[in-house]
Structures are given as structure tokens and as C-alpha cells.
Design a protein around this motif. Structure first.
Motif, short mmCIF file in Angstrom:
data_model
loop_
_atom_site.label_atom_id
_atom_site.label_comp_id
_atom_site.label_asym_id
_atom_site.label_seq_id
_atom_site.Cartn_x
_atom_site.Cartn_y
_atom_site.Cartn_z
N LEU A 136 -7.81 -1.47 5.29
CA LEU A 136 -6.20 -1.36 4.38
C LEU A 136 -6.73 -2.44 3.30
N VAL A 137 -6.34 -1.22 2.34
CA VAL A 137 -5.87 -1.78 0.89
C VAL A 137 -4.64 -1.77 0.63
N VAL A 138 -4.39 -2.84 -0.04
CA VAL A 138 -2.84 -3.46 -0.73
C VAL A 138 -3.28 -3.51 -2.25
N ASP A 139 -2.37 -2.45 -2.77
CA ASP A 139 -1.93 -2.90 -4.50
C ASP A 139 -0.29 -2.95 -4.80
N ARG A 140 -0.44 -3.90 -4.95
CA ARG A 140 1.53 -3.88 -6.31
C ARG A 140 1.20 -4.43 -7.14
N ALA A 141 1.01 -2.42 -7.45
CA ALA A 141 1.16 -2.45 -9.42
C ALA A 141 0.04 -3.52 -9.82
N SER A 142 -1.41 -3.20 -10.17
CA SER A 142 -2.26 -3.07 -10.37
C SER A 142 -2.84 -2.19 -11.19
N LEU A 143 -3.27 -1.27 -9.84
CA LEU A 143 -4.20 -0.31 -10.42
C LEU A 143 -3.50 0.43 -11.38
N THR A 144 -1.60 0.35 -11.48
CA THR A 144 -0.77 1.01 -12.68
C THR A 144 -1.37 0.06 -14.21
N HIS A 145 -1.69 -0.50 -14.03
CA HIS A 145 -1.85 -1.22 -15.26
C HIS A 145 -3.25 -0.48 -15.83
N ASN A 146 -3.28 0.59 -15.88
CA ASN A 146 -5.14 1.40 -16.54
C ASN A 146 -4.93 2.22 -16.52
N ALA B 199 11.92 1.78 -12.09
CA ALA B 199 11.68 3.35 -11.26
C ALA B 199 10.40 3.12 -10.72
N SER B 200 10.13 3.55 -9.65
CA SER B 200 8.42 3.11 -9.21
C SER B 200 8.90 3.65 -7.87
N TRP B 201 7.22 3.87 -7.54
CA TRP B 201 7.19 4.70 -5.93
C TRP B 201 6.18 3.11 -5.45
N ASN B 202 6.56 3.83 -3.77
CA ASN B 202 6.56 2.76 -3.20
C ASN B 202 5.59 3.96 -2.14
N PHE B 203 4.74 4.34 -1.49
CA PHE B 203 3.69 4.85 -0.86
C PHE B 203 2.49 4.37 0.55
N VAL B 204 2.28 4.77 1.25
CA VAL B 204 1.24 5.14 2.15
C VAL B 204 0.56 6.04 2.03
N ALA B 205 -1.23 5.52 2.15
CA ALA B 205 -1.68 7.25 1.86
C ALA B 205 -2.80 6.90 3.21
N LYS C 30 -12.66 5.17 8.01
CA LYS C 30 -12.10 6.72 8.38
C LYS C 30 -10.91 6.16 8.39
N ASP C 31 -9.45 6.38 8.40
CA ASP C 31 -8.32 6.87 8.77
C ASP C 31 -7.66 4.71 8.31
N ALA C 32 -8.20 4.64 7.52
CA ALA C 32 -7.84 3.53 6.38
C ALA C 32 -6.48 3.85 5.52
N ARG C 33 -6.00 2.80 6.15
CA ARG C 33 -4.46 2.83 4.99
C ARG C 33 -5.17 2.95 3.39
N TYR C 34 -4.18 2.95 2.09
CA TYR C 34 -3.87 2.81 0.73
C TYR C 34 -2.12 2.30 1.19
N ILE C 35 -2.36 0.80 1.06
CA ILE C 35 -0.72 1.20 0.41
C ILE C 35 -0.33 0.65 -1.20
N GLY C 36 0.56 1.12 -1.56
CA GLY C 36 1.02 1.07 -3.28
C GLY C 36 2.32 0.86 -3.24
N ILE C 37 2.39 0.02 -3.68
CA ILE C 37 3.65 -0.41 -3.90
C ILE C 37 4.17 -0.98 -5.54
N ASP C 38 5.15 -0.37 -6.21
CA ASP C 38 6.10 -0.66 -7.41
C ASP C 38 4.73 0.24 -7.89
#
Length: 176
Positions: free
Chosen positions: A60-70, A167-173, A88-96
Motif C-alpha cells: 500500500l502506498v498512501v499519498d495525500r496531496a504530496s506528489l501533487t506538489h511537483n 476541486a480535487s481527485w481521490n482514487f485507488v489504483a 503485485k496487486d498492491a494499492r496506491y491511494i491518492g487523496i486530494d
């Protein structure tokens, strides 16, 4: 990614997760190491757009509006690194992840490239450096090696004193 002040650390530790945090702020990482001494070796100062020095593979990788500052280029590089560090099958959670529908996408700003802005003179992004905005197609292209399982577009409209849209996106990949 971008563990910041560590507000999510107690939750993950209570769930018996092995927690690893990476942030660009030496001050914040040093505070977290004092607050969470059991995981101090898992907390590092680094630019995650260039390297992630952990040897482990992640579920699991969690990113709450961090990568979006690049910039787009830095985001693509980070996602390539993250992808290689995920099981394999790991999740990436992107928030805001900020949306191009956000009020500040085209206001008070210097454009770096199509989706990245900087030098805000006012508003929520004043003095924060680079801010990256996405639309659905751009987000899907950034995560083209992943399967997007959930995608939410959140829009909050402030009405008084002046109408502005957050406005922002939340997602699970998922890594296939």
C-alpha cells in the motif's frame, strides 16, 4: 509519500502495518522519529521524485496531496519508482490531487507547464511552491501502468464572501 506531521501513523501502527514514511522536511522527520521511536529507521528525509531508498516492496502506498506538489515530469518519475517498489496487486491511494476545476488552477499564478503552477500571490497555495492540477484524462495517463479501481471528483463551492471552487481527485489504483 510525504508523511508530513504523521497524522496517519497511529492508524497504520494500530492495524499492525509495517509503516515507512518519506518526506522532504528534515524538521518533520526528526519530530516523527522522536514521537515514534519504534519506527525511526523507517522514516527518512528524501525527494521521492528521485529515489525511494527502502529495499522493501509495498502492499500500500498512501499519498495525500504530496506528489501533487511537483511537475508532470517529477510525478511521472516518482510513479515509475513507486511502481517498481510495489508488490503485485498492491494499492496506491491518492487523496486530494488537485483538479483543473479548482479555482486556483488559473488564478494568481505563474504557469510552469500545462498542469503545474507556482508563485501564487494569494489563496491556499500562497508560498507553497509547485502545485500540480489534473483532469481525468491526465490522471489516467499518469497512472497508465496501474488499474484505476476508484476515481472520485470532489468539488466544494464556497459561496460567501466570494464564490470559489475547491476541486480535487481521490482514487485507488492497483498494480497488476
Amino acid at each position: 509519500l510525504g508523511c508530513g506531521a504523521g497524522s496517519n501513523i497511529p492508524f497504520f501502527l494500530d492495524q499492525n502495518f509495517d509503516y515507512y514514511g518519506i518526506d522532504g522536511s528534515k524538521t518533520m522527520i526528526n519530530k516523527l522519529k522522536k514521537k515514534f521511536p519504534k519506527i525511526k529507521d523507517n522514516l527518512v528525509v528524501s525527494d521521492f521524485t528521485k529515489q525511494i531508498q527502502f529495499e522493501e516492496k509495498f502492499d500500500l502506498v498512501v499519498d495525500r496531496a504530496s506528489l501533487t506538489h511537483n511537475t508532470t515530469k517529477e510525478i511521472k518519475n516518482c510513479l515509475k519508482i513507486v511502481f517498481s517498489k510495489m508488490e503485485k496487486d498492491a494499492r496506491y491511494i491518492g487523496i486530494d490531487w488537485y483538479s483543473t476545476n479548482h479555482y486556483d488552477y488559473s488564478n494568481f499564478v505563474k504557469k510552469i507547464e500545462k498542469y503545474s503552477r507556482t508563485e501564487y500571490s494569494k489563496g491556499q497555495f500562497k508560498n507553497v511552491g509547485t502545485v500540480h492540477f489534473t483532469n481525468k484524462i491526465h490522471l489516467q495517463k499518469l497512472f497508465n501502468e496501474f488499474e484505476i479501481l476508484v476515481l472520485e471528483h470532489k468539488v466544494v463551492t464556497k459561496k460567501i464572501p466570494k464564490e470559489k471552487k475547491f476541486a480535487s481527485w481521490n482514487f485507488v489504483a492497483k498494480k497488476n
